[in-house]
Design an enzyme around this catalytic site. Structure first.
Site, PDB file in Angstrom:
ATOM      1  N   LYS A   1       5.020  -1.744  -3.522  1.00  0.00           N
ATOM      2  CA  LYS A   1       5.328  -1.312  -2.138  1.00  0.00           C
ATOM      3  C   LYS A   1       6.508  -2.099  -1.572  1.00  0.00           C
ATOM      4  CE  LYS A   1       0.640   0.332  -1.117  1.00  0.00           C
ATOM      5  NZ  LYS A   1      -0.158  -0.196  -2.222  1.00  0.00           N
TER       6      LYS A   1
ATOM      7  N   THR B   1      18.519  -5.670  -1.710  1.00  0.00           N
ATOM      8  CA  THR B   1      17.432  -6.391  -2.379  1.00  0.00           C
ATOM      9  C   THR B   1      16.487  -5.412  -3.080  1.00  0.00           C
ATOM     10  OG1 THR B   1      17.590  -8.135  -0.746  1.00  0.00           O
ATOM     11  CG2 THR B   1      15.543  -8.041  -1.987  1.00  0.00           C
TER      12      THR B   1
HETATM   13  O1  C5P Z   1     -11.140   0.787  -6.280  1.00  0.00           O
HETATM   14  P1  C5P Z   1     -10.448   1.926  -5.573  1.00  0.00           P
HETATM   15  O2  C5P Z   1     -10.662   3.262  -6.266  1.00  0.00           O
HETATM   16  O3  C5P Z   1     -10.746   1.962  -4.096  1.00  0.00           O
HETATM   17  O4  C5P Z   1      -8.895   1.568  -5.743  1.00  0.00           O
HETATM   18  C1  C5P Z   1      -7.898   2.332  -5.158  1.00  0.00           C
HETATM   19  C2  C5P Z   1      -6.552   1.745  -5.465  1.00  0.00           C
HETATM   20  O5  C5P Z   1      -5.571   2.457  -4.741  1.00  0.00           O
HETATM   21  C3  C5P Z   1      -6.384   0.286  -5.064  1.00  0.00           C
HETATM   22  O6  C5P Z   1      -5.475  -0.302  -5.990  1.00  0.00           O
HETATM   23  C4  C5P Z   1      -5.764   0.341  -3.693  1.00  0.00           C
HETATM   24  O7  C5P Z   1      -4.956  -0.759  -3.403  1.00  0.00           O
HETATM   25  C5  C5P Z   1      -4.913   1.588  -3.820  1.00  0.00           C
HETATM   26  N1  C5P Z   1      -4.646   2.255  -2.558  1.00  0.00           N
HETATM   27  C6  C5P Z   1      -5.631   2.728  -1.697  1.00  0.00           C
HETATM   28  N2  C5P Z   1      -5.295   3.374  -0.546  1.00  0.00           N
HETATM   29  C7  C5P Z   1      -4.018   3.526  -0.238  1.00  0.00           C
HETATM   30  C8  C5P Z   1      -3.021   3.071  -1.090  1.00  0.00           C
HETATM   31  C9  C5P Z   1      -3.373   2.431  -2.256  1.00  0.00           C
HETATM   32  O8  C5P Z   1      -6.803   2.599  -1.973  1.00  0.00           O
HETATM   33  N3  C5P Z   1      -3.709   4.174   0.865  1.00  0.00           N
END
Ligand code: C5P
Length: 234
Positions: free
Chosen positions: A68, A75
């Site tokens: 992200k 940069t």
């Molecule tokens: O364990 P889980 O299925 O909740 O993991 C979801 C993954 O997606 C994690 O790596 C989390 O950081 C990422 N994520 C999320 N919601 C977002 C963006 C990314 O859960 N809006």
């Protein structure tokens, strides 16, 4: 399940949200006959660095590097050149970095790298958004940033299950939608509040599903993938 991966499991990206290289590689080893893309996020990358990415790539899997990025255009562009060198296949940037940052990112990415834009973090609600100075509705802000990203040439978006249908309808078809916050009916919701099942998320227009704990915290991660793939096929 020792057959070749079904087409449906090609839609699943497994989030390697574990603290160490050993745990991450154990999951990759178990799952790589069935899963071809693994997501490395801030926790694992900060702990284990680019060597972690190389180790996953060396198994033949593809890597979604979820850093992200959000910084000045120069940069971000230089960081994207480093990601090109590493050989990752997907990388996230924050679209709130603005047009110049997004265009610099797009110009720096290699042909084989898909740049995915993050709109508004799903951890934010309307009042958190207002505190950052944005008075409009959440869905308006998500759509505005998504359209800015698409116009600047990003390949796809990270979308919440609630947004996926709206984004699929309003954005060009070539924009890839990658959706986390997925929970099969049989899995614990944990801290994800607004979840959708894998099947409903694909029907709503997702191209890829990002799934972490329902697979990685399952007593048998391969069985969890098998059940999700079956549910997707039904
Ligand atoms: O364990 P889980 O299925 O909740 O993991 C979801 C993954 O997606 C994690 O790596 C989390 O950081 C990422 N994520 C999320 N919601 C977002 C963006 C990314 O859960 N809006």
């Amino acid at each position: 399940m020792n057959s070749r991966p079904e087409a449906t499991s090609a839609k699943i990206i497994v989030a390697l949200d574990v603290p160490t290289r050993a745990e991450a590689l154990r999951l990759v080893e178990q799952l790589s006959p069935h899963i071809s893309i693994f997501k490395i996020g801030l926790q694992l990358y900060t702990a284990e660095g680019p060597e972690m990415v190389r180790a996953v790539l060396a198994t033949g899997a593809r890597v979604f590097l979820d850093l992200k990025l959000h910084d000045i255009p120069n940069t971000v562009a230089r960081a994207i050149e480093s990601a090109n060198e590493l050989g990752v296949h997907m990388l996230t940037i924050h679209l709130s970095g603005g047009r110049a940052m997004i265009e610099a990112a797009v110009a720096a990415r290699s042909e084989s790298l898909a740049l995915l834009g993050v709109t508004v973090l799903t951890s934010m609600d309307q009042s958190a958004l207002r505190e950052t100075g944005i008075a409009g509705a959440m869905s308006e802000q998500v759509l505005k940033l998504a359209q800015l990203g698409a116009a600047a040439g990003i390949n796809g978006l990270v979308a919440s299950p609630q947004e996926v249908r709206m984004l699929r309808d309003k954005l060009p078809a070539q924009i890839t939608l990658v959706v986390p916050g997925i929970r099969p009916a049989w899995a614990e919701k944990a801290d994800q509040k607004r979840v959708m099942t894998p099947r409903d998320t694909l029907v709503a227009g997702a191209d890829y599903l990002v799934i972490g704990r329902p697979i990685t915290a399952h007593s048998d991660p391969v069985e969890a993938v098998r059940r999700i793939s079956e549910e997707l096929q039904s």
